[in-house]
Design a protein around this motif. Sequence first.
Motif, mmCIF file in Angstrom:
data_model
loop_
_atom_site.group_PDB
_atom_site.id
_atom_site.type_symbol
_atom_site.label_atom_id
_atom_site.label_comp_id
_atom_site.label_asym_id
_atom_site.label_seq_id
_atom_site.Cartn_x
_atom_site.Cartn_y
_atom_site.Cartn_z
ATOM 1 N N THR A 1 28.343 -4.388 -34.396
ATOM 2 C CA THR A 1 27.227 -5.619 -34.202
ATOM 3 C C THR A 1 26.598 -5.686 -33.046
ATOM 4 O O THR A 1 26.885 -5.275 -31.998
ATOM 5 N N ALA A 2 25.215 -5.947 -33.047
ATOM 6 C CA ALA A 2 24.417 -5.926 -32.009
ATOM 7 C C ALA A 2 23.314 -7.272 -32.135
ATOM 8 O O ALA A 2 23.269 -7.715 -33.139
ATOM 9 N N THR A 3 23.320 -7.867 -30.553
ATOM 10 C CA THR A 3 22.656 -9.057 -30.584
ATOM 11 C C THR A 3 21.597 -8.736 -29.803
ATOM 12 O O THR A 3 21.709 -8.403 -28.688
ATOM 13 N N VAL A 4 20.282 -9.358 -30.152
ATOM 14 C CA VAL A 4 19.208 -9.306 -29.320
ATOM 15 C C VAL A 4 18.627 -10.431 -29.005
ATOM 16 O O VAL A 4 18.321 -11.339 -30.027
ATOM 17 N N THR A 5 18.243 -10.751 -27.825
ATOM 18 C CA THR A 5 17.623 -12.093 -27.392
ATOM 19 C C THR A 5 16.128 -11.776 -26.887
ATOM 20 O O THR A 5 16.191 -10.984 -25.737
ATOM 21 N N VAL A 6 15.167 -12.378 -27.273
ATOM 22 C CA VAL A 6 13.976 -12.207 -26.729
ATOM 23 C C VAL A 6 13.297 -13.585 -26.269
ATOM 24 O O VAL A 6 13.835 -14.474 -26.651
ATOM 25 N N HIS A 7 12.484 -13.476 -25.225
ATOM 26 C CA HIS A 7 11.995 -14.463 -24.661
ATOM 27 C C HIS A 7 10.345 -14.608 -24.885
ATOM 28 O O HIS A 7 9.557 -13.967 -24.510
ATOM 29 N N VAL A 8 10.089 -15.725 -25.682
ATOM 30 C CA VAL A 8 8.485 -15.756 -26.013
ATOM 31 C C VAL A 8 7.855 -16.786 -25.211
ATOM 32 O O VAL A 8 8.458 -18.063 -24.924
ATOM 33 N N PRO A 9 6.804 -16.601 -24.462
ATOM 34 C CA PRO A 9 6.314 -17.436 -23.546
ATOM 35 C C PRO A 9 5.650 -18.571 -24.214
ATOM 36 O O PRO A 9 5.139 -18.399 -25.188
ATOM 37 N N ALA A 10 5.532 -19.620 -23.484
ATOM 38 C CA ALA A 10 4.825 -20.866 -24.162
ATOM 39 C C ALA A 10 3.372 -20.832 -23.812
ATOM 40 O O ALA A 10 3.207 -20.735 -22.473
ATOM 41 N N ILE A 11 2.482 -20.981 -24.616
ATOM 42 C CA ILE A 11 0.933 -20.999 -24.377
ATOM 43 C C ILE A 11 0.459 -22.435 -24.131
ATOM 44 O O ILE A 11 -0.750 -22.767 -23.564
ATOM 45 N N ILE A 12 1.281 -23.476 -24.496
ATOM 46 C CA ILE A 12 0.857 -24.888 -24.346
ATOM 47 C C ILE A 12 1.783 -25.471 -23.134
ATOM 48 O O ILE A 12 3.024 -25.264 -23.151
ATOM 49 N N PRO A 13 1.103 -26.065 -22.059
ATOM 50 C CA PRO A 13 1.771 -26.290 -20.879
ATOM 51 C C PRO A 13 2.989 -27.328 -20.894
ATOM 52 O O PRO A 13 3.636 -27.104 -20.030
#
Length: 133
Positions: free
Chosen positions: A101-113
């Motif tokens: 089992t593998a787990t991936v976490t990604v960080h999506v930047p916010a474009i609305i301040p």
Amino acid sequence: MRLRLRTRVRSLRDRSRGRLDDRGTSILEFAGFLPILLVIGLACIQLGLIGYGINQAGTGARAAARATSLGGDGTSAGVASVSDWLNPDVDAPPGAGDTSTATVTVHVPAIIPLFDDWELQRSATMPNDEDGG
């Protein structure tokens, strides 16, 4: 002459009632509505980025789980299959038993301040290779 006088009287009467002074109101209405349109547009782009992040996290988790199940380096495979700007964190420990089992976490930047960045997480499980590598 009489027709001109009537037209002129009507014109003055209409001006006094404010009927002819509405020039430029449509641009003011648009200027007032423009910030709302911009926020809606940015929200649509943000939702698209979140959807892309979910897709990338799932792809990275599948790649990492598959590489680990075949006896390879799942962390490298998971990082390589995700876009770099999402800053992926891959957890792909060696499989114990029949599955990996593998787990991936990604960080999506916010474009609305007003909002913070989003962390999206996906996991995948693959059967281990029976030959052991």
